[in-house]
Structure formats: C-alpha cells, structure tokens
Motif scaffolding. Structure first.
Motif, PDB file in Angstrom:
ATOM      1  N   VAL A 646       0.833  -1.201   0.000  1.00 25.64           N
ATOM      2  CA  VAL A 646       0.000   0.000   0.000  1.00 25.64           C
ATOM      3  C   VAL A 646       0.870   1.255   0.000  1.00 25.64           C
ATOM      4  O   VAL A 646       0.589   2.228  -0.724  1.00 25.64           O
ATOM      5  CB  VAL A 646      -0.950  -0.018   1.211  1.00 25.64           C
ATOM      6  CG1 VAL A 646      -1.717   1.300   1.312  1.00 25.64           C
ATOM      7  CG2 VAL A 646      -1.925  -1.182   1.111  1.00 25.64           C
ATOM      8  N   SER A 647       1.941   1.254   0.765  1.00 25.01           N
ATOM      9  CA  SER A 647       2.826   2.423   0.813  1.00 25.01           C
ATOM     10  C   SER A 647       3.541   2.649  -0.505  1.00 25.01           C
ATOM     11  O   SER A 647       3.884   3.790  -0.840  1.00 25.01           O
ATOM     12  CB  SER A 647       3.853   2.254   1.938  1.00 25.01           C
ATOM     13  OG  SER A 647       3.215   2.084   3.188  1.00 25.01           O
ATOM     14  N   SER A 648       3.773   1.578  -1.261  1.00 25.14           N
ATOM     15  CA  SER A 648       4.448   1.733  -2.550  1.00 25.14           C
ATOM     16  C   SER A 648       3.624   2.569  -3.518  1.00 25.14           C
ATOM     17  O   SER A 648       4.187   3.263  -4.381  1.00 25.14           O
ATOM     18  CB  SER A 648       4.731   0.352  -3.168  1.00 25.14           C
ATOM     19  OG  SER A 648       5.617  -0.393  -2.358  1.00 25.14           O
ATOM     20  N   PHE A 649       2.302   2.529  -3.406  1.00 29.65           N
ATOM     21  CA  PHE A 649       1.458   3.354  -4.258  1.00 29.65           C
ATOM     22  C   PHE A 649       1.688   4.840  -4.000  1.00 29.65           C
ATOM     23  O   PHE A 649       1.452   5.667  -4.886  1.00 29.65           O
ATOM     24  CB  PHE A 649      -0.014   3.010  -4.025  1.00 29.65           C
ATOM     25  CG  PHE A 649      -0.464   1.768  -4.718  1.00 29.65           C
ATOM     26  CD1 PHE A 649      -1.034   1.824  -5.976  1.00 29.65           C
ATOM     27  CD2 PHE A 649      -0.306   0.528  -4.128  1.00 29.65           C
ATOM     28  CE1 PHE A 649      -1.451   0.683  -6.624  1.00 29.65           C
ATOM     29  CE2 PHE A 649      -0.720  -0.632  -4.757  1.00 29.65           C
ATOM     30  CZ  PHE A 649      -1.290  -0.557  -6.013  1.00 29.65           C
ATOM     31  N   TYR A 650       2.126   5.180  -2.824  1.00 29.57           N
ATOM     32  CA  TYR A 650       2.365   6.582  -2.485  1.00 29.57           C
ATOM     33  C   TYR A 650       3.795   7.013  -2.810  1.00 29.57           C
ATOM     34  O   TYR A 650       4.022   8.120  -3.303  1.00 29.57           O
ATOM     35  CB  TYR A 650       2.090   6.804  -1.001  1.00 29.57           C
ATOM     36  CG  TYR A 650       2.287   8.233  -0.543  1.00 29.57           C
ATOM     37  CD1 TYR A 650       1.321   9.204  -0.791  1.00 29.57           C
ATOM     38  CD2 TYR A 650       3.448   8.625   0.115  1.00 29.57           C
ATOM     39  CE1 TYR A 650       1.502  10.509  -0.389  1.00 29.57           C
ATOM     40  CE2 TYR A 650       3.642   9.930   0.528  1.00 29.57           C
ATOM     41  CZ  TYR A 650       2.658  10.873   0.275  1.00 29.57           C
ATOM     42  OH  TYR A 650       2.845  12.172   0.677  1.00 29.57           O
ATOM     43  N   VAL A 651       4.762   6.150  -2.549  1.00 27.47           N
ATOM     44  CA  VAL A 651       6.169   6.531  -2.716  1.00 27.47           C
ATOM     45  C   VAL A 651       6.593   6.464  -4.174  1.00 27.47           C
ATOM     46  O   VAL A 651       7.321   7.339  -4.658  1.00 27.47           O
ATOM     47  CB  VAL A 651       7.065   5.632  -1.842  1.00 27.47           C
ATOM     48  CG1 VAL A 651       8.549   5.979  -2.046  1.00 27.47           C
ATOM     49  CG2 VAL A 651       6.693   5.776  -0.371  1.00 27.47           C
ATOM     50  N   PHE A 652       6.128   5.468  -4.916  1.00 22.64           N
ATOM     51  CA  PHE A 652       6.567   5.249  -6.288  1.00 22.64           C
ATOM     52  C   PHE A 652       5.430   5.569  -7.261  1.00 22.64           C
ATOM     53  O   PHE A 652       4.283   5.784  -6.853  1.00 22.64           O
ATOM     54  CB  PHE A 652       7.029   3.806  -6.487  1.00 22.64           C
ATOM     55  CG  PHE A 652       8.081   3.370  -5.510  1.00 22.64           C
ATOM     56  CD1 PHE A 652       9.313   4.011  -5.468  1.00 22.64           C
ATOM     57  CD2 PHE A 652       7.849   2.345  -4.614  1.00 22.64           C
ATOM     58  CE1 PHE A 652      10.289   3.627  -4.564  1.00 22.64           C
ATOM     59  CE2 PHE A 652       8.812   1.947  -3.715  1.00 22.64           C
ATOM     60  CZ  PHE A 652      10.034   2.596  -3.682  1.00 22.64           C
ATOM     61  N   ASN A 653       5.767   5.584  -8.538  1.00 23.58           N
ATOM     62  CA  ASN A 653       4.764   5.813  -9.570  1.00 23.58           C
ATOM     63  C   ASN A 653       3.746   4.683  -9.579  1.00 23.58           C
ATOM     64  O   ASN A 653       4.109   3.507  -9.565  1.00 23.58           O
ATOM     65  CB  ASN A 653       5.431   5.923 -10.948  1.00 23.58           C
ATOM     66  CG  ASN A 653       6.093   7.262 -11.159  1.00 23.58           C
ATOM     67  OD1 ASN A 653       5.806   8.234 -10.453  1.00 23.58           O
ATOM     68  ND2 ASN A 653       6.991   7.324 -12.127  1.00 23.58           N
ATOM     69  N   TRP A 654       2.481   5.045  -9.649  1.00 22.75           N
ATOM     70  CA  TRP A 654       1.416   4.059  -9.545  1.00 22.75           C
ATOM     71  C   TRP A 654       1.463   3.045 -10.672  1.00 22.75           C
ATOM     72  O   TRP A 654       1.190   1.871 -10.460  1.00 22.75           O
ATOM     73  CB  TRP A 654       0.057   4.763  -9.538  1.00 22.75           C
ATOM     74  CG  TRP A 654      -0.143   5.652  -8.365  1.00 22.75           C
ATOM     75  CD1 TRP A 654       0.724   5.843  -7.317  1.00 22.75           C
ATOM     76  CD2 TRP A 654      -1.272   6.476  -8.094  1.00 22.75           C
ATOM     77  NE1 TRP A 654       0.199   6.732  -6.417  1.00 22.75           N
ATOM     78  CE2 TRP A 654      -1.028   7.141  -6.863  1.00 22.75           C
ATOM     79  CE3 TRP A 654      -2.462   6.719  -8.762  1.00 22.75           C
ATOM     80  CZ2 TRP A 654      -1.930   8.030  -6.302  1.00 22.75           C
ATOM     81  CZ3 TRP A 654      -3.361   7.601  -8.195  1.00 22.75           C
ATOM     82  CH2 TRP A 654      -3.103   8.247  -6.983  1.00 22.75           C
ATOM     83  N   THR A 655       1.779   3.496 -11.860  1.00 19.40           N
ATOM     84  CA  THR A 655       1.779   2.610 -13.024  1.00 19.40           C
ATOM     85  C   THR A 655       3.142   2.008 -13.302  1.00 19.40           C
ATOM     86  O   THR A 655       3.333   1.365 -14.336  1.00 19.40           O
ATOM     87  CB  THR A 655       1.307   3.383 -14.268  1.00 19.40           C
ATOM     88  OG1 THR A 655       2.157   4.520 -14.474  1.00 19.40           O
ATOM     89  CG2 THR A 655      -0.127   3.853 -14.098  1.00 19.40           C
ATOM     90  N   GLY A 656       4.104   2.209 -12.410  1.00 19.01           N
ATOM     91  CA  GLY A 656       5.444   1.693 -12.614  1.00 19.01           C
ATOM     92  C   GLY A 656       5.573   0.246 -12.173  1.00 19.01           C
ATOM     93  O   GLY A 656       4.731  -0.312 -11.458  1.00 19.01           O
ATOM     94  N   SER A 657       6.662  -0.369 -12.606  1.00 18.48           N
ATOM     95  CA  SER A 657       6.880  -1.778 -12.288  1.00 18.48           C
ATOM     96  C   SER A 657       7.140  -2.001 -10.810  1.00 18.48           C
ATOM     97  O   SER A 657       6.924  -3.111 -10.301  1.00 18.48           O
ATOM     98  CB  SER A 657       8.062  -2.318 -13.110  1.00 18.48           C
ATOM     99  OG  SER A 657       9.265  -1.632 -12.783  1.00 18.48           O
ATOM    100  N   LEU A 658       7.617  -0.978 -10.075  1.00 20.35           N
ATOM    101  CA  LEU A 658       7.854  -1.144  -8.648  1.00 20.35           C
ATOM    102  C   LEU A 658       6.559  -1.428  -7.898  1.00 20.35           C
ATOM    103  O   LEU A 658       6.530  -2.244  -6.968  1.00 20.35           O
ATOM    104  CB  LEU A 658       8.538   0.103  -8.081  1.00 20.35           C
ATOM    105  CG  LEU A 658       9.947   0.403  -8.586  1.00 20.35           C
ATOM    106  CD1 LEU A 658      10.474   1.685  -7.968  1.00 20.35           C
ATOM    107  CD2 LEU A 658      10.885  -0.747  -8.273  1.00 20.35           C
ATOM    108  N   VAL A 659       5.484  -0.763  -8.267  1.00 17.32           N
ATOM    109  CA  VAL A 659       4.198  -0.968  -7.610  1.00 17.32           C
ATOM    110  C   VAL A 659       3.552  -2.271  -8.084  1.00 17.32           C
ATOM    111  O   VAL A 659       3.024  -3.049  -7.282  1.00 17.32           O
ATOM    112  CB  VAL A 659       3.269   0.235  -7.878  1.00 17.32           C
ATOM    113  CG1 VAL A 659       1.874  -0.032  -7.336  1.00 17.32           C
ATOM    114  CG2 VAL A 659       3.838   1.490  -7.228  1.00 17.32           C
ATOM    115  N   ILE A 660       3.591  -2.529  -9.383  1.00 24.20           N
ATOM    116  CA  ILE A 660       2.944  -3.730  -9.920  1.00 24.20           C
ATOM    117  C   ILE A 660       3.617  -4.989  -9.394  1.00 24.20           C
ATOM    118  O   ILE A 660       2.953  -5.957  -9.002  1.00 24.20           O
ATOM    119  CB  ILE A 660       2.962  -3.698 -11.457  1.00 24.20           C
ATOM    120  CG1 ILE A 660       2.269  -2.434 -11.981  1.00 24.20           C
ATOM    121  CG2 ILE A 660       2.288  -4.930 -12.028  1.00 24.20           C
ATOM    122  CD1 ILE A 660       2.354  -2.270 -13.482  1.00 24.20           C
TER     123      ILE A 660
END
Length: 830
Positions: A646-660
């Motif tokens: 959930v925190s990754s959606f805030y720190v990183f780009n939502w559509t980026g591979s880090l969140v996915i």
C-alpha cells in the motif's frame, strides 16, 4: 556449543544473499548510469532544488516573476563571457514579458556542443575549444501541470494527484534519459530534435572577469528576458586551467544587489545541477600522441563492452550455455520449446531455455553474428538504452513463445476441423499423424528474437534493405502509412532462410516478425513497465500457469476438510465454517487441548491413568502450539507485505513496475499463506492421509516457488531502481511537477521494502524445504544458491525453540533388572 557453531553459518549466508541480490545489482546499475550519463554522453542535469525530506521545490517560477516585477531593477546578462547588468525598464511593460518566462523551461538535459566532446577528441594536448566549453540544452522537461485542466481547479485532491509523482523504476528512469535522443520513431514524439542539434535557447557557459570565474546558466535568446543562475566562484582565471564541467550542486539566482525585493530569501529560487567531474583540470602536455592513439585502438573491445553491455551479456550467456549443454551432453528435447510440454505439462520455463539453447556450431555462429550486428545498431544513444534493450529482449523471449504457441494452436484447430469434415480413413490417419508431429515438434535458438530486431532495424533505416546475401540489387524500401511503417524484407529473408535450411523453425521466425511489427507499431506488445522482468515473469506464471491452466489460485482445498470423527465442520457455502476455522478451533475433538478434556469418553485429562494417552495429548498440544507460532509468523509477514504494498502506491509511480511487482508479490504470499493453512488443517485436524495431503503440498509448492522466483527478481530490480533514481535525482525531480516524498524517505522506505521481501524470501525457502517441494530442473539449477542460503538463514532465525517430543515420556517396556531396581528403591527409602 551447537548454537555458537551455527551462528556464523546463517550470518554468512545472509551476507552472501544480500551481496548477490541487493549489493551487486545496485553497484552494476549505479556504475552503468554513471558511465552512460556522465562519462559517455557528458550530460548535465538541471532541475529544482528539492528538499531531501519533503521532495518539494524550494523555489518556483512565480517567485522569479514576483521578485523581478517588484520594482524596476536590473538583471544580469552574461553574453560574450562578461557579466553586465541590463538596463531597467518600466514595471508594467515587463510584467507581460516576464510572465512568459518559466523557471521550469530551464530544467532538462544539457550537453557539450557537437565539436566539443572531450572524450571523443583525437590526439592529445590542449584544444582551444575544450578549456572553455558551452553546454547547450538538449531536452526540456515537460511535467504535468495542474492548470492544464480547468476542471481540476475545483477539486484540490485531484489537483494534488495530477501534480505529485512518485519515484520511478529503473526502466522509467532509463527511458526518461535516453528517449529524447533516440532516433527510433517509437520515441520521436518525446520532443527531441531529430538532427542532433539544439533547438533550445538555454546554455551553461564559463563567465570570466578580472576577479573571478563562474559557470552561469542563462537564456541565450534575444527575444526574452535574461535570467541567470551562477555557481560559486572557481577562483581567478588561469591560463593553464581547463574548465571541463560545471560544478555540481545548488546554484543561486543572481539578482540585482541594489534590489531589496530580489535579495529576499523567499524571492531567490535555487536550482540543482548534476554534472560530471572534475570541474577543473590542470593542463598537461603530452610528449607523444601516438601512444594515446594506439591505446584507443587497443581498447575498442573494452569500449564495446562498456557501451553495449546488454549485447555483451546476451552473447556471453548464449555461448556459455551452448558450451555447457555440449559439455554435459544435454538432450535438446529436455530444453526445447514444445507445444505438449509447455501447455499440457505446464513447463513454462522452456520459453527461456529454448530461446537460449544452441546445439550446432553453425547455429550458434550465425545467431551470435546477427546478435552482434543488431546490438551495435540498436543499443546505445541512437537506439534503445541498454536497460530498455535488455528488458525488451527478455519480453521478446516470452512474447515470441506465446505467439508461436498460438500459431501451433491455430494449426491444430484447423487440422481438427479438416479431420471432422473428412470420412476417408487414410486421410484421417494422415491428418492425425500431422497433428501429432506438430504437437511434438521442438524448436531451439535465439533467432525468433533476432527476427523481431531485424524488423525494427529494417523499419528505421533511411535506405532500402537487401535481405538476400550477395544479391545487392534485390532491395526493398520502407513505406509509411501514416504513423505505421512496413517493409517486406524480413518476410523475404524468412522464406530465403527456409529455402536454404529446411530444418529451421518457420513458425518460430514468423512469430519474431509478428512481434517486431507489433513492437514498432505499438500493437499487441504490453507497455514497457509490464515488460519489466519483475512484472512479466511473475505475472505470466501467476496468471497463465497457476490461475488459467492449473487452477491453483485462488486457493481452495482439493477435498473439503473433515474433522477427526468424520463429520463436516460446515457446509460448502460457509467459508468461515469449514477448513479455515478447523485449525483455529484448537485440538481435534478426541482430546480438547485447551480444557484438558477427553471429548469421546467424557473423562477429565487429570483422571487419565494411561501414560501413553497423556503423552499423546502433550504431543498434540506441542504440535498445535508450533503450528500456531508458524501461522502467527506468516500472518505478521503478510501484514508487513501488505503495508509495504500500500505504501508503494504513495512513494513510487502508480503505473510503474515497482508498484505492480510488489502487488504481485503480495498476492503470491497471501495465496501461499492460505495453502499452508490448508495443509496444517489436513495434517492436524483431520484424518486425511497422504493421498490428500501430498497433492496439497504440491499445489502449495507451486505457489511458494512462484513467490521465491518473483521475490528474487523484485529485490534485484528494486536495488537497481534505487541506484538509477539516485544518480538521476535532479532530472527525475525535473520531470515531475512535484515529488510526493523526498529522496531520503524514499531511500529508507526502499531499504525497508527490500528487508521485508528478504524475510519473505527466507520464509518461503524454509516452507519449501519443510514440504519437500524445493523442486529440481531449471528452477533448482537457477535458484539453488538462493534456496540453500535462505534455508540456512531460516534455520537460524525461525527454528523452533521447543522440541516436539519429551525424553523418557510415554508407554515403555521394562527390559530387565526389575527386582534389583525395587531393592535399590527400598534401601533408599529406609
């Protein structure tokens, strides 16, 4: 003593694991981006001077306009390498002109002019155009502005979402840096000049006077107001000093000293600049330039290695695997792409082993020569960035296999249709044989991916392509249909290769051509972030294998859990009344471990005189206590992974591979936790035998192996992404309107995320060993070092502190000496 001996073992394993999947990818990515941006291309990144904590810029274009419009005062002009003020003008007449000047127009990438490349200079000695170089703006950042959409102005939260961005992945960072200068039509909409020249008016140059030397950033256009940012003083001018690069750091706006408003701190926006180093170089005289030229010729292979790392990696990988397979006499059928084995036997890993397998010298020779030629043309400044090129190569392996399997499936359906329409036994037998041969046909080699890159290079050439060797008159031009391009040369080359070498895989090469056109046209190929290996590999295995083909997820037991007395604990529709609550209810019904009560006989456990039953009850209590401890650990790590996701959606780009990728990893762990709960329920709360428990362990092993594989790739990509946006922090901040968090919180969160993922990795390895589902084949060969190291770490951290058995407890048999023992006891009593 045993604990002291085992402590260095798991600690050394932890150090080895972290070094291989965290430190090594970080160093490799950091060195590559530093070489690509600062050494090879000599880029200077200009962006906002953001806070390391909040990520917000400490100045804005409105601050400049307000300060300059506060009164009619002077600004500086640094043309002709001289610092001089511009005459004051009327405040009202300047307002409209200054309002069009944006601070953000200065953000972007700056590079030396074409004839001033320091490291491409031939010969030695001092050159007049190198000691005072000018860095021209090559790319201007184009972030999303909240004012571009009028409907956003009334909703503050929508405006906040549109103007704040997270930190990018490594593929996003690589694409941001390389796309503006790519000659591929896929990226020409990015806004870079196609002739290699600069169409922008901003430049960084050396400014000298009698007292000091500075680097200053200014607009060189005569039609707009001059805004100047300058570095700190570099000292007095000296004839034997070469000012190679602008100094990195924060540059302050240069105001009129007599203007009080402009000297106010709130009206002095600061910019940040990241450039190569050193900024100053002492002049050295070279006695013999011939040795320098000779060394440059001898280092051409080293230059190829540094400038084309992806091509070099693919060449070495294919050659090494070809030698390994030959040396160990590997059967090609155990690695090749095969319809039956990929789709029917679920051996999806054959996509990679088949693409990188070569068993004949001519096969590996032709393919590697083609890869070397295509890599030289595509990888680099004028084509794909090395990171993007590597990602697309991995994606092409998967996509060409998928298209090839789709073609085989289409032909099988067509043959089946013809089979249903014919009544001739002879023709039916022939069609069935053709169908069987098609199912069992195998293909190996990297040529499917190479045909895809042939399509890209053919469509990007500005001259006709001659696909047939030694026939230079048979050439075909590229035709454009709007934004689409088409050239028939790859298809001609496909039929020519099939004619001279009938054994080559026609459908494999055709699949590469289809994927090549799809990539160039933007049809059918997933976005770059989905093609990233941390998303593509784990996602394909999760969706394609576990969900679509095997129906392992969502997790449901093969057989509804039955209690030990044979009664159902709940109906099929009650999810909270069946297998999910059996384990949580405590011990089985024959012994209530909580209250010490025998449910079948109605006797209190304290009145049970049989020592064997008491021992059995205590053993069951310890087993359930151990299972409860394991389940609590799983739930705790699951909650931590959920928090990180959930925190990754805030720190990183939502559509980026880090969140996915983190979302996929979390789904794997949730499914693995449920599958483990099913196994523990069957083992401790039911009378199910191994015929039910073993298949459940196999299903759980597939889920946990998918988690382990995805976790290793995700951790490595996270480390590489961290290195990428650390190097390009200034440019990343310039591309975003405003960062949600600063670099320091993002770095701390990335370390926390990697640490939690490593804990999940260790736990998954221990679970696989406990279930006996480590597996072999390609998974065991590739991830054996991860599994062995993780097991040692798991044994050292998660090892049970309480034994599941008690010495000298339970029903025993006297083996002799009873009379002697009774006399001894009586004598002691006396």
């Amino acid at each position: 003593k045993n604990f002291m001996m085992s402590t260095p073992s798991w600690q050394a394993s932890l150090f080895k694991l972290v070094s291989l999947i965290v430190v090594l990818p970080f160093i490799a990515s950091y060195l590559y981006f530093h070489y690509y941006a600062f050494w090879q291309n000599e880029y200077c990144f200009v962006g906002p001077f953001n806070s390391l904590i909040t990520g917000r810029s400490r100045g804005s274009s409105a601050s400049i306009i307000s300060s300059l419009d506060a009164s009619a005062n002077d600004v500086y002009d640094v043309s002709n390498n001289e610092i001089k003020p511009i005459a004051s003008t009327n405040r009202n007449s300047r307002s409209s002109e200054l309002a069009s000047v944006s601070l953000r127009s200065f953000y972007g990438i700056y590079a030396p002019e074409g004839n001033q490349k320091q490291r491409k200079k031939k010969g030695g000695g001092k050159s007049d155009n190198l000691d005072r170089r000018t860095f021209r703006q090559k790319h201007t950042s184009h972030p999303i502005h909240s004012s571009s959409s009028s409907y956003l102005s009334s909703f503050s939260w929508q405006r906040w979402l549109s103007t704040r961005h997270g930190w990018p992945s490594i593929t996003e960072t690589a694409l941001m840096i390389s796309a503006p200068f790519s000659q591929l039509s896929k990226y020409r909409a990015y806004g870079a000049p196609q002739d290699g020249s600069s169409n922008y008016n901003h430049a960084i140059s050396v400014v000298e006077n009698k007292d000091e030397v500075k680097w200053c950033l200014q607009s060189s256009s005569t039609n707009e107001e001059k805004l100047v940012w300058c570095s700190d003083s570099l000292g007095r001018s000296s004839g034997n000093v070469i000012y190679m690069y602008p100094p990195s750091g924060s540059w302050k706006f240069t105001p009129d000293p007599s203007n009080v408003a402009q000297n106010d701190d709130s009206y002095q926006p600061t910019i940040s600049i990241s450039c190569p180093y050193p900024a100053i170089s002492k002049e050295t005289k070279t006695k013999n330039n011939r040795h320098k030229q000779q060394n440059s010729k001898q280092n051409q292979n080293l230059q190829f290695l540094l400038q084309k790392p992806t091509t070099t990696l693919l060449l070495l990988l294919n050659v090494y695997l070809a030698f390994h397979y030959w040396n160990h006499r590997i059967n090609p059928s155990s690695l090749s792409k095969n319809y039956n084995k990929i789709l029917d036997n679920h051996e999806w890993w054959r996509s990679f082993t088949g693409a990188t397998a070569h068993f004949e010298p001519l096969h590996i020779g032709f393919n590697m020569m083609s890869l070397h030629s295509l890599g030289r043309e595509l990888e680099g400044v004028n084509g794909f960035n090395s990171i993007v090129f590597l990602v697309y190569n991995i994606a092409m392996v998967v996509m060409t296999t998928a298209v090839m399997m789709g073609m085989v499936y289409g032909r099988l359906r067509y043959i089946q249709y013809k089979l249903s329409q014919t009544a001739s036994p002879q023709l039916q037998q022939e069609l069935e044989g053709r169908q069987q041969r098609l199912r069992e046909t195998s293909a190996v080699g990297f040529s499917a991916v190479l045909f895809a890159w042939m399509v890209i290079t053919t469509l990007e050439r500005n001259q006709p392509t001659c696909p047939i060797p030694f026939l230079n008159d048979v050439c075909f031009s590229t035709y454009s249909f709007g934004l689409l391009k088409f050239n028939i040369s790859p298809i001609v080359q496909l039929f020519f290769a099939q004619f001279i070498m009938p054994r080559v895989s026609f459908m494999g090469h055709l699949a590469g051509i289809v994927c090549g056109f799809g990539l160039h046209w933007g049809w059918g190929m997933p976005p770059l972030e989905v093609c990233s290996p941390n998303v593509l590999i784990g996602g394909v295995y999760l969706i394609g294998c576990l969900w679509w083909r095997r129906r392992v997820v969502p997790v449901r037991p093969l057989l509804e859990a039955v209690s030990t007395n044979g009664d159902w604990t709940g109906d099929d529709n009650d999810e909270q009344g069946d297998w999910r609550t059996l384990l949580m209810e405590g011990a089985p019904r024959e012994v209530d471990a909580t209250h010490g009560y025998d449910a079948e006989n109605g006797n209190d456990s304290e009145q049970i005189s049989d020592p064997f039953m008491r021992s059995k009850r205590k053993k069951k209590e310890r087993e359930l206590e151990e299972v409860g401890r394991k389940y609590k650990i799983l739930v705790s790590i699951r909650n931590l992974l959920g928090f990180v996701t959930v925190s990754s959606f805030y720190v990183f780009n939502w559509t980026g591979s880090l969140v996915i990728s983190q979302s996929i990893l979390f789904f794997y762990f949730v499914s693995g936790t449920q599958s483990s709960l099913v196994i523990w329920t069957y083992t401790h709360c039911t009378k199910c035998g191994n015929d039910i428990i073993d298949p459940e362990k196999q299903r759980a092993g597939m889920v946990w192996r998918g988690f382990l594989m995805s976790c290793v790739i995700t951790i490595a990509v996270d480390s590489m992404s961290f290195a990428a946006f650390t190097i390009a922090r200034t440019f990343v901040s310039a591309e975003a309107a405003s960062m949600r968090v600063g670099l320091l919180p993002a770095a701390l969160f990335m370390l926390l995320r990697i640490s939690i993922n490593i804990i999940g990795l260790v736990l998954s390895s221990k679970i696989l060993h406990d279930y006996g589902q480590v597996g072999g084949g390609i998974f065991g060969n590739v991830f054996s070092w991860v599994i062995s190291s993780s097991k040692l770490i798991g044994d050292g951290i998660f090892l049970s502190q309480k034994p599941l058995w008690t010495a000298f407890e339970g029903r025993g048999k006297r083996l002799g000496g009873g009379e002697l023992l009774s006399r001894a006891s009586q004598s002691r009593a006396i």
